[in-house]
Design an enzyme around this catalytic site. Structure first.
Site, short mmCIF file in Angstrom:
data_model
loop_
_atom_site.label_atom_id
_atom_site.label_comp_id
_atom_site.label_asym_id
_atom_site.label_seq_id
_atom_site.Cartn_x
_atom_site.Cartn_y
_atom_site.Cartn_z
N SER A 34 0.93 -1.25 -0.11
CA SER A 34 -0.06 0.09 0.08
C SER A 34 0.78 1.28 0.23
O SER A 34 2.02 1.05 0.42
CB SER A 34 -0.88 -0.09 1.31
OG SER A 34 -1.38 1.24 1.28
N TYR B 73 -2.03 -0.28 10.39
CA TYR B 73 -2.45 -0.71 8.89
C TYR B 73 -0.98 -0.52 8.01
O TYR B 73 -0.31 -1.36 7.42
CB TYR B 73 -3.43 -0.29 8.05
CG TYR B 73 -3.56 -0.55 6.36
CD1 TYR B 73 -3.94 -1.89 6.14
CD2 TYR B 73 -3.21 0.12 5.50
CE1 TYR B 73 -3.96 -2.18 5.22
CE2 TYR B 73 -3.46 -0.05 4.00
CZ TYR B 73 -3.73 -1.25 3.92
OH TYR B 73 -3.80 -1.75 2.47
#
Length: 225
Positions: free
Chosen positions: A118, A131
């Site tokens: 990501s 995350y």
């Protein structure tokens, strides 16, 4: 590698980016293995280890660690159970599945592993600490595994998508937030899942034969600013 039909294992292929990755590989003639949660629960180490044992005879040529979970929360609000779930799904499963497919890839002298990371492994946003921590670890794992596995003919790379028009993106951002985000992306729009799928397929092809240990950012120019 022989010209026989290649087989790819893709996690999280039931929707979003994973479904698009699966479709691209199917269109390109690959044999796609896309386990459902009833076969492979990435939040359960027992389930992952059981599934890994079944891969010994599967002859996986490419592994795409796509599945991931994101529970946005401030530092003061991070829940231990959700933190542990993100670690298991986003990071531990990557290690276990990689370990499972490497022996057969090594024996054939050819393999491809692509980890879907990501942009939040590279840039920051509020409420993404947990995350981001898991995806940053995926990047580090990718680069170390690439160095270790290169002599065996196995290439390991990561793709770092930006804002992609998926259910997860819409669940974690309001309509107003998404409109504001689009204004900050140089291309002026969210990415399409199939745009990520085509990058992953390229990295698993013979055309990517000299690319390993890389983090490929697909974000419409967002992180260039």
């Amino acid at each position: 590698m022989p010209n026989s039909k290649k087989k790819v294992l893709i996690t999280g292929a039931s929707r979003g980016i994973g479904a698009s990755i699966s479709e691209v590989f199917t269109q390109r003639g690959w044999d796609v293995v896309r386990p459902g949660r009833d076969e492979l629960d990435l939040a359960s180490a027992v389930s992952v280890r059981d599934y890994c044992r079944s891969l010994k005879e599967a002859k996986i040529d490419a592994l795409v660690n796509n599945a991931g979970v994101n529970h946005p929360a401030s530092l003061a609000e991070i829940d231990d159970a959700k933190w542990d779930e993100m670690l298991r799904v986003n990071l531990t499963s990557v290690r276990l599945l990689t370990e499972a497919v490497v022996p057969a890839m090594s024996a054939r002298g050819w393999g491809r592993i692509v980890n879907v990371s990501s942009i939040f492994s590279l840039v920051a946003r509020s409420k993404r600490a947990a995350y981001a921590a898991t995806k940053g670890a995926v990047n580090a794992f990718t680069r170390a595994a690439a160095v270790e596995l290169a002599p065996r003919g196995i290439l390991v790379n990561a793709v770092c998508p930006g804002y992609i028009g998926t259910d997860m993106t819409r669940a974690n951002n309001s309509s107003a937030e998404l409109e504001a985000i689009e204004r900050t992306i140089p291309l002026g729009r969210l990415g399409h899942p199939d745009e990520v799928g085509r990058i992953v397929a390229f990295l698993c092809s013979d055309d990517a034969s000299y690319i390993t240990g890389q983090l490929i950012v697909a974000d419409g120019g967002y992180t260039c600013q």
